[in-house]
Design an enzyme around this catalytic site. Structure first.
Site, PDB file in Angstrom:
ATOM      1  N   LYS B  87       0.811  -1.226   0.000  1.00  0.00           N
ATOM      2  CA  LYS B  87       0.000   0.000   0.000  1.00  0.00           C
ATOM      3  C   LYS B  87       0.842   1.274   0.000  1.00  0.00           C
ATOM      4  O   LYS B  87       0.420   2.307  -0.495  1.00  0.00           O
ATOM      5  CB  LYS B  87      -0.940   0.002   1.207  1.00  0.00           C
ATOM      6  CG  LYS B  87      -1.984  -1.114   1.195  1.00  0.00           C
ATOM      7  CD  LYS B  87      -3.030  -0.901   0.117  1.00  0.00           C
ATOM      8  CE  LYS B  87      -4.166  -1.905   0.218  1.00  0.00           C
ATOM      9  NZ  LYS B  87      -5.083  -1.830  -0.938  1.00  0.00           N
ATOM     10  N   GLU B 109      -9.572   5.926   3.231  1.00  0.00           N
ATOM     11  CA  GLU B 109     -10.380   4.878   3.838  1.00  0.00           C
ATOM     12  C   GLU B 109      -9.450   3.706   4.107  1.00  0.00           C
ATOM     13  O   GLU B 109      -8.396   3.597   3.483  1.00  0.00           O
ATOM     14  CB  GLU B 109     -11.493   4.442   2.877  1.00  0.00           C
ATOM     15  CG  GLU B 109     -11.078   3.407   1.816  1.00  0.00           C
ATOM     16  CD  GLU B 109     -10.017   3.888   0.830  1.00  0.00           C
ATOM     17  OE1 GLU B 109      -9.894   5.113   0.650  1.00  0.00           O
ATOM     18  OE2 GLU B 109      -9.293   3.049   0.256  1.00  0.00           O
ATOM     19  N   SER B 375       1.628  -9.903  -0.812  1.00  0.00           N
ATOM     20  CA  SER B 375       1.294  -8.477  -0.765  1.00  0.00           C
ATOM     21  C   SER B 375       1.508  -7.821   0.582  1.00  0.00           C
ATOM     22  O   SER B 375       1.745  -6.625   0.659  1.00  0.00           O
ATOM     23  CB  SER B 375      -0.158  -8.283  -1.206  1.00  0.00           C
ATOM     24  OG  SER B 375      -1.008  -9.104  -0.436  1.00  0.00           O
TER      25      SER B 375
END
Lengths: 264, 395
Positions: B87, B109, B375
């Site tokens: 991210k 968010e 990830s």
């Protein structure tokens, strides 16, 4: 060929000769029968009724309308139930439904708009369908004889106002505040300039909403615009009422108060 | 270069008129800066010295043996990124963009909290105020990330609407943006939302695929037979897939949340949804016949989302990517196997990709080496996974 929704709406503005009162009712809040009653009570005072079809994820709405929509969904309200309310209002002022784009395309835009037209709906407001995404739906709406009511906002620049104006039908809904529904507008130079700017670029009537709470505010807006929408405040009064009879009375009183203010 | 607004019929900008101007501004800014040497050099330095890129490519030999993947099982180690997941690639790219657009405030968010932590981190780094919207259910199940965000100086704003998960947090973040659009940049964390977000996020995450393609060639002298990634909104998946879209022989597999299994609740938008509009774009969506958005379910907060990025919808329709799913149970067991056989505790989201690799090993290995986007790491999941697996800290 029956008169199109756009023509009916435009005629109401023309005939009134004063700013119009457009109250909002959330279909199914607090339940279907109550919302039908509230719409019928408001029909005595209103020039156009805005009828909400609840959607699970209403991005343009603040907490009051969100909660009312969720309550309506929780009690099982479906789009067809809300369209039936419109059917019952045929003898009153024109009805404009307000819902989100996914509700419209879930059954197909032509089918949805055709069903709405069959229930006497004159127009539709889709707050998450900006003008550049609306081409197909606008065609389907024209086909059905339902006016697609465009929205404009304080952040809409002149070129875009003109673009909105070019395809506008019925009226344009001008959002008074940069924000979601249920806040509080203030009548200031900025809002005056906004309404003025919208009227310069938009050939159809301009109705102002978002954050209008009192008859006084409605009257102030009426001095500038062709009409005023009041939504969250009505829902708040229904929610605050101790019982159904009190809610009916609150809706009646408030509707009468705003209508008087706009007629004075 | 102009920014993609649609992927086939999917995407678009289905948002209130109020934010259209800001989307135009963001599109213009991205068109201007995506090839701007100063922007790229600042981002490149941060990715190298702050995030730790390029992340390594690692061969998971014990799992490879256990699962019978003789051709090789490779992990792209996004779990080693600063803050613990991919991210941060997007958060840094967007925060540098926000600075250049003169925005004073950042909102985001978050579901699992990884995007929230990444955004809080990037905001702290450049000195911008940050508010993160997070569903109350997710705040409980990803408690550690809530504490991290607060330590980083971000305000975590609980969202009670709906099921208190990622969908509701995203709606609330969009409402904040509609209200504060002049001063605020909204950093969407996945490849979802109105255009240009899906393209910006995919572009910023494509570093995963670009690096891993080169690394596979260097390590093995060939491309992988298949590339597997988990899909919630789909940012890590689109990031790694973008490195291989033109390699027709490389099978691409996205793994959605199968939740409770075929008869239960799930988050498999591409498998069981139909196209609709949520959070500003047209894409596959879990919904009822009236178009009311359904509540998704997954053991992993990051996959607990009823929508999916529009590019994935397009890749599904054209058959370039195969989308499958893995249940909560399968993901939890893969989580434990990866922890115990490789010493890598994966994020519960990532564990869905691993579960598919395990359960479809016989067909995957026929195509050659398997590359998995690892990830994120599972530090954030120890409370929840421990409870589900009966592992605690009692003496």
């Amino acid at each position: 060929m029956p008169e199109s929704g756009a023509a009916r709406l435009e005629r109401v503005f023309r005939d009134a000769g004063r700013p119009l009162f457009v109250p909002y009712v959330m279909g199914g809040y607090p339940d279907i029968d109550a919302s039908r009653r509230h719409a019928q009570i408001l029909a005595k005072h209103a020039d156009i009724i805005e009828l909400g079809i609840p959607f699970s994820d209403p991005l343009a709405d603040g907490p009051t309308i969100q909660a009312a929509g969720q309550a309506a969904l929780d009690s099982g309200t479906r789009p067809s139930d809300v369209l039936d309310i419109a059917d019952d209002l045929r003898d009153g002022p024109p009805v404009v439904v307000m819902t989100y784009f996914n509700t419209v395309i879930a059954q197909g835009a032509s089918e949805f708009l055709g069903a709405a037209a069959a229930k006497g709906v004159a127009g539709i407001i889709i707050p998450d369908l900006p003008v550049d995404e609306a081409t197909e739906v606008r065609e389907a709406a024209r086909e059905a004889g339902v006016a697609l009511i465009a929205l404009a906002a304080p952040t809409t620049d002149d070129a875009r106002m003109a673009e909105i104006g070019e395809s506008a039908e019925g009226f344009v809904y001008l959002v008074a505040v940069t924000g979601v529904t249920g806040g509080e507008m203030t009548m200031d130079d900025r809002l005056r300039a906004l309404v003025d700017r919208a009227r310069r670029h938009i050939p159809v009537p301009v109705v102002v909403g978002f954050g209008v709470r009192t008859p006084d505010q409605a009257e102030q807006i009426g001095e500038l615009a062709d009409g005023v929408v009041i939504a969250s405040e009505i829902i708040r009064r229904i929610g605050d009422a101790p019982d159904a009879r009190a809610a009916d009375a609150a809706v009646d009183d408030f509707g009468a108060g705003v209508a008087d203010a706009l007629r004075s | 270069m102009s920014v993609n607004m649609r992927f086939g019929p999917y995407g678009g900008r289905y948002v209130p008129e109020t934010v259209i101007g800001a989307l135009d501004e963001l599109t213009e800014a991205y068109e201007r800066y995506r090839d701007d040497p100063d922007y790229l050099s600042e981002l490149g330095v941060l990715l190298g010295h702050y995030v730790g890129r390029p992340t390594p490519l690692y061969r998971a030999r014990r799992l490879e043996q256990a699962w019978g993947i003789d051709e090789g099982l490779w992990f792209k180690r996004e779990d080693l990124c600063h803050t613990g997941a991919h991210k941060i690639n997007n958060a840094l790219g967007q925060v540098l963009l926000a600075q250049r657009m003169g925005k004073q405030r950042i909102i985001a968010e978050t579901g699992a909290g990884q995007h929230g932590v990444a955004t809080a981190t990037a905001s702290a780094l450049v000195g911008l105020g940050c508010r993160v919207y997070m569903g109350r259910t997710d705040m409980q199940r990803q408690r550690l990330n809530v504490i991290r965000m607060r330590m980083l100086g971000a305000e975590v704003h609980p969202v009670d609407a709906g099921s208190g998960t990622l969908k509701d947090a995203t709606s609330e973040a969009i409402r904040d943006w509609v209200t504060n659009v002049d001063t605020t940049h909204y950093i969407i964390g996945s490849a979802v939302g109105p255009a240009p977000y899906p393209e910006i996020v995919a572009d910023l995450q494509s570093v995963i695929g670009i690096e891993s393609r080169a690394q596979m060639l260097e390590e093995t002298g060939r491309l992988p037979g298949s590339v597997v990634a988990c899909v919630g909104g789909g940012s890590n998946a689109i990031g790694i897939f973008r490195g291989f879209l033109d390699d027709a022989d490389v099978a691409l597999v996205g793994v959605e949340a199968g939740g409770e299994g075929p008869s239960g609740r799930h988050g498999a938008s591409l498998a069981q949804g139909r196209p609709g509009v949520l959070h500003g774009s047209y894409s596959y969506l879990l919904q009822d016949p009236d178009g009311q958005v359904a509540e998704a379910h997954s053991v992993s907060a990051g996959l607990d989302y009823p929508g999916v990025g529009p590019e994935h919808s397009h890749l599904r329709d054209i058959g370039r990517v195969t989308y499958v799913n893995a249940t909560d149970e399968a993901a939890l067991s893969a989580f434990l196997e990866c922890s115990r056989m490789e010493g890598l505790i994966p994020a519960l989201e990532t564990a869905h990709a691993l579960a598919h690799v395990r359960d479809a090993a016989s067909s995957l290995r026929a195509a050659g080496p398997v590359l998995v986007c690892l990830s994120g790491r599972g530090d954030k999941d120890v409370d929840q996974a421990g409870a589900a697996l009966g592992i605690d800290a009692s003496a």
